[in-house]
Design a protein around this motif. Structure first.
Motif, mmCIF file in Angstrom:
data_model
loop_
_atom_site.group_PDB
_atom_site.id
_atom_site.type_symbol
_atom_site.label_atom_id
_atom_site.label_comp_id
_atom_site.label_asym_id
_atom_site.label_seq_id
_atom_site.Cartn_x
_atom_site.Cartn_y
_atom_site.Cartn_z
ATOM 1 N N PRO A 1 13.790 61.184 40.256
ATOM 2 C CA PRO A 1 13.282 59.928 40.803
ATOM 3 C C PRO A 1 12.017 60.026 41.668
ATOM 4 O O PRO A 1 11.212 59.109 41.638
ATOM 5 N N ASP A 2 11.831 61.092 42.447
ATOM 6 C CA ASP A 2 10.731 61.072 43.413
ATOM 7 C C ASP A 2 10.065 62.427 43.538
ATOM 8 O O ASP A 2 10.650 63.319 44.165
ATOM 9 N N PRO A 3 8.903 62.635 42.942
ATOM 10 C CA PRO A 3 8.175 61.665 42.118
ATOM 11 C C PRO A 3 8.835 61.548 40.744
ATOM 12 O O PRO A 3 9.470 62.499 40.271
ATOM 13 N N ARG A 4 8.658 60.384 40.123
ATOM 14 C CA ARG A 4 9.281 60.152 38.813
ATOM 15 C C ARG A 4 8.772 61.190 37.832
ATOM 16 O O ARG A 4 7.576 61.283 37.565
ATOM 17 N N THR A 5 9.715 61.963 37.312
ATOM 18 C CA THR A 5 9.377 63.075 36.440
ATOM 19 C C THR A 5 10.373 63.146 35.298
ATOM 20 O O THR A 5 11.587 63.136 35.523
ATOM 21 N N ALA A 6 9.846 63.222 34.089
ATOM 22 C CA ALA A 6 10.675 63.478 32.914
ATOM 23 C C ALA A 6 10.829 64.984 32.791
ATOM 24 O O ALA A 6 9.841 65.720 32.858
ATOM 25 N N VAL A 7 12.071 65.441 32.642
ATOM 26 C CA VAL A 7 12.359 66.861 32.492
ATOM 27 C C VAL A 7 13.038 67.052 31.142
ATOM 28 O O VAL A 7 14.127 66.523 30.913
ATOM 29 N N LEU A 8 12.372 67.785 30.243
ATOM 30 C CA LEU A 8 12.925 68.063 28.923
ATOM 31 C C LEU A 8 13.209 69.549 28.817
ATOM 32 O O LEU A 8 12.337 70.376 29.129
ATOM 33 N N THR A 9 14.419 69.873 28.395
ATOM 34 C CA THR A 9 14.810 71.262 28.226
ATOM 35 C C THR A 9 15.224 71.473 26.778
ATOM 36 O O THR A 9 16.047 70.720 26.249
ATOM 37 N N PHE A 10 14.631 72.484 26.168
ATOM 38 C CA PHE A 10 14.900 72.835 24.770
ATOM 39 C C PHE A 10 15.661 74.156 24.760
ATOM 40 O O PHE A 10 15.193 75.139 25.329
ATOM 41 N N LEU A 11 16.827 74.168 24.094
ATOM 42 C CA LEU A 11 17.642 75.368 24.032
ATOM 43 C C LEU A 11 17.895 75.744 22.577
ATOM 44 O O LEU A 11 18.219 74.869 21.758
ATOM 45 N N ASP A 12 17.762 77.036 22.277
ATOM 46 C CA ASP A 12 18.119 77.531 20.955
ATOM 47 C C ASP A 12 18.652 78.943 21.102
ATOM 48 O O ASP A 12 18.354 79.627 22.076
ATOM 49 N N SER A 13 19.455 79.366 20.130
ATOM 50 C CA SER A 13 20.032 80.712 20.134
ATOM 51 C C SER A 13 19.306 81.631 19.170
ATOM 52 O O SER A 13 19.865 82.621 18.717
ATOM 53 N N GLY A 14 18.068 81.301 18.860
ATOM 54 C CA GLY A 14 17.278 82.097 17.924
ATOM 55 C C GLY A 14 16.771 83.379 18.552
ATOM 56 O O GLY A 14 17.197 83.779 19.638
ATOM 57 N N ILE A 15 15.847 84.020 17.853
ATOM 58 C CA ILE A 15 15.297 85.272 18.340
ATOM 59 C C ILE A 15 14.630 85.046 19.701
ATOM 60 O O ILE A 15 14.072 83.979 19.954
ATOM 61 N N PRO A 16 14.728 86.007 20.607
ATOM 62 C CA PRO A 16 14.101 85.841 21.918
ATOM 63 C C PRO A 16 12.589 85.656 21.771
ATOM 64 O O PRO A 16 11.933 86.423 21.065
ATOM 65 N N TYR A 17 12.071 84.604 22.403
ATOM 66 C CA TYR A 17 10.628 84.365 22.345
ATOM 67 C C TYR A 17 10.190 83.532 23.543
ATOM 68 O O TYR A 17 10.665 82.419 23.727
ATOM 69 N N ASN A 18 9.291 84.104 24.325
ATOM 70 C CA ASN A 18 8.720 83.395 25.462
ATOM 71 C C ASN A 18 7.296 83.001 25.104
ATOM 72 O O ASN A 18 6.393 83.841 25.134
ATOM 73 N N PRO A 19 7.054 81.736 24.783
ATOM 74 C CA PRO A 19 5.704 81.319 24.383
ATOM 75 C C PRO A 19 4.687 81.416 25.517
ATOM 76 O O PRO A 19 3.483 81.438 25.269
ATOM 77 N N LEU A 20 5.153 81.506 26.758
ATOM 78 C CA LEU A 20 4.239 81.591 27.893
ATOM 79 C C LEU A 20 3.638 82.987 28.052
ATOM 80 O O LEU A 20 2.656 83.162 28.757
ATOM 81 N N GLU A 21 4.231 83.976 27.366
ATOM 82 C CA GLU A 21 3.692 85.336 27.427
ATOM 83 C C GLU A 21 2.489 85.521 26.505
ATOM 84 O O GLU A 21 1.712 86.445 26.682
ATOM 85 N N LYS A 22 2.374 84.642 25.531
ATOM 86 C CA LYS A 22 1.256 84.745 24.592
ATOM 87 C C LYS A 22 -0.041 84.372 25.305
ATOM 88 O O LYS A 22 -0.107 83.368 26.018
ATOM 89 N N GLU A 23 -1.062 85.186 25.128
ATOM 90 C CA GLU A 23 -2.347 84.911 25.756
ATOM 91 C C GLU A 23 -2.945 83.635 25.175
ATOM 92 O O GLU A 23 -2.869 83.385 23.973
ATOM 93 N N ASP A 24 -3.533 82.818 26.050
ATOM 94 C CA ASP A 24 -4.161 81.581 25.591
ATOM 95 C C ASP A 24 -5.303 81.915 24.630
ATOM 96 O O ASP A 24 -6.053 82.864 24.858
ATOM 97 N N PRO A 25 -5.445 81.122 23.568
ATOM 98 C CA PRO A 25 -6.548 81.361 22.638
ATOM 99 C C PRO A 25 -7.894 81.080 23.307
ATOM 100 O O PRO A 25 -7.979 80.244 24.212
ATOM 101 N N ASP A 26 -8.900 81.787 22.872
ATOM 102 C CA ASP A 26 -10.255 81.588 23.396
ATOM 103 C C ASP A 26 -10.859 80.388 22.680
ATOM 104 O O ASP A 26 -11.340 80.497 21.552
ATOM 105 N N THR A 27 -10.828 79.245 23.342
ATOM 106 C CA THR A 27 -11.309 78.013 22.709
ATOM 107 C C THR A 27 -12.833 77.936 22.672
ATOM 108 O O THR A 27 -13.377 76.983 22.117
ATOM 109 N N THR A 28 -13.508 78.939 23.248
ATOM 110 C CA THR A 28 -14.970 78.966 23.131
ATOM 111 C C THR A 28 -15.404 79.526 21.792
ATOM 112 O O THR A 28 -16.551 79.346 21.387
#
Length: 135
Positions: free
Chosen positions: A68-95
């Protein structure tokens, strides 16, 4: 908190989006924030569908909560698949041009840029990815 569990297939992205949008509409979420959340759903659920259980399929759970304060939508995605942390992948060079860039990574980069927080943990044999969007 509301929860939806269904087969992790690309065809079910629309069902996940409808589930979340019904909650966002009751919370009077602005259209811009809803569209950003919809894009995050599309990217995250598509990745679960395509990679978590490859070459087979499995189940995924999507949880929705409204803070409620501040109003925030919280979405949680759960799966039992292979371990994978997408935040560990280096950001692509958009230049770099599309031809010079490695394939992949743009979706999670977009999510990191449009959501207020993106968190990953692996717990109890599950990938747990949580995104938060204030509105």
């Amino acid at each position: 908190m509301k929860e939806l569990t269904l087969a992790a297939t690309v065809e079910n992205i629309a069902a996940v989006t409808d589930f979340v949008n019904a909650e966002l509409e009751t919370a009077d979420c602005p259209m811009k924030a809803q569209m950003q959340i919809d894009l995050a759903i599309d990217e995250i659920f598509a990745n679960i569908a395509q990679y978590a259980y490859a070459p087979g399929t499995g189940m995924a759970t999507v949880r929705f909560a409204l803070q409620p304060d501040p109003r925030t939508a919280v979405l949680t995605f759960l799966d039992s698949g292979i371990p994978y942390n997408p935040l560990e992948k280096e950001d692509p060079d958009t230049t770099l041009s599309a031809e010079e860039r490695e394939i992949g990574g743009l979706g999670i980069l977009l999510i990191k840029k449009t959501m207020d927080a993106v968190e990953y943990i692996r717990t109890n044999g599950q990938n747990v990815l949580t995104v938060r969007k204030r509105f």
